[in-house]
Design a protein around this motif. Sequence first.
Motif, PDB file in Angstrom:
ATOM      1  N   PHE A  77     -99.131 -26.519 -73.733  1.00  0.00           N
ATOM      2  CA  PHE A  77     -98.151 -27.305 -73.004  1.00  0.00           C
ATOM      3  C   PHE A  77     -96.889 -27.551 -73.816  1.00  0.00           C
ATOM      4  O   PHE A  77     -95.906 -28.059 -73.282  1.00  0.00           O
ATOM      5  N   TYR A  80     -93.958 -26.009 -72.082  1.00  0.00           N
ATOM      6  CA  TYR A  80     -93.411 -26.829 -70.994  1.00  0.00           C
ATOM      7  C   TYR A  80     -92.622 -28.017 -71.554  1.00  0.00           C
ATOM      8  O   TYR A  80     -91.587 -28.413 -71.018  1.00  0.00           O
ATOM      9  N   ASN A 132    -102.245 -23.646 -64.796  1.00  0.00           N
ATOM     10  CA  ASN A 132    -101.039 -24.291 -65.326  1.00  0.00           C
ATOM     11  C   ASN A 132    -100.041 -23.331 -65.951  1.00  0.00           C
ATOM     12  O   ASN A 132     -98.847 -23.603 -65.976  1.00  0.00           O
ATOM     13  N   ALA A 138     -95.288 -21.774 -63.380  1.00  0.00           N
ATOM     14  CA  ALA A 138     -94.194 -22.100 -64.298  1.00  0.00           C
ATOM     15  C   ALA A 138     -92.856 -22.111 -63.556  1.00  0.00           C
ATOM     16  O   ALA A 138     -92.043 -23.027 -63.733  1.00  0.00           O
ATOM     17  N   ALA A 141     -92.692 -25.166 -61.390  1.00  0.00           N
ATOM     18  CA  ALA A 141     -92.464 -26.370 -62.192  1.00  0.00           C
ATOM     19  C   ALA A 141     -90.981 -26.495 -62.560  1.00  0.00           C
ATOM     20  O   ALA A 141     -90.410 -27.595 -62.489  1.00  0.00           O
TER      21      ALA A 141
END
Length: 182
Positions: A77, A80, A132, A138, A141
């Motif tokens: 993560f 991100y 995720n 991605a 998001a």
Amino acid sequence: MFGHAWYHLWFLYMIIGLYILVPLIRVFTTYATKKQYHYLFILYFLFGSLLPLLQGVLILVDDRLKISFSIKELMGFAGYFILGYYLFRYDLSHRVKKWIYVLTGLSLVFQIIGTFLVSCKMGKANESLYGNFRPNVAIQAVAIYVFIKDYFINKDFSERTKRIIILFSKYSFGMYLVHDIL
């Protein structure tokens, strides 16, 4: 060391790991140029998103085609996390935003059709395209972040709306922790 978390509490372990990495991430974000960010995102996308997707597709074709290559620090993560900082710090052009939204629409179609086809092939529901780190997730998001930044951040809200946002912000972590009980 701590054992397995209740299925929805995986986030707590992940956030602890991110907080441990923050000093290293801060060094990168303090001195990185825009070009270096782009290089990092290309690596993250290739090794953290496309390669795992390719591995999942190859395993569907033949179990012997498993790729065993990962860069956990780059795949997690943290990518991100850094991407969110980049999107906050730099404004994207209207053209780039338009492409993000177009790719989001295409990724949703791919996700729905791909999930249907893979589920039919497997003979049961398969949620592998909802992971995720999948490219489609991605992109989605990024689109959500850009949309919220453009339409909600730095907007003049009424005092009542501000109070509601602050109230939900104050209790959101607690709601997250106990929502499974309800």
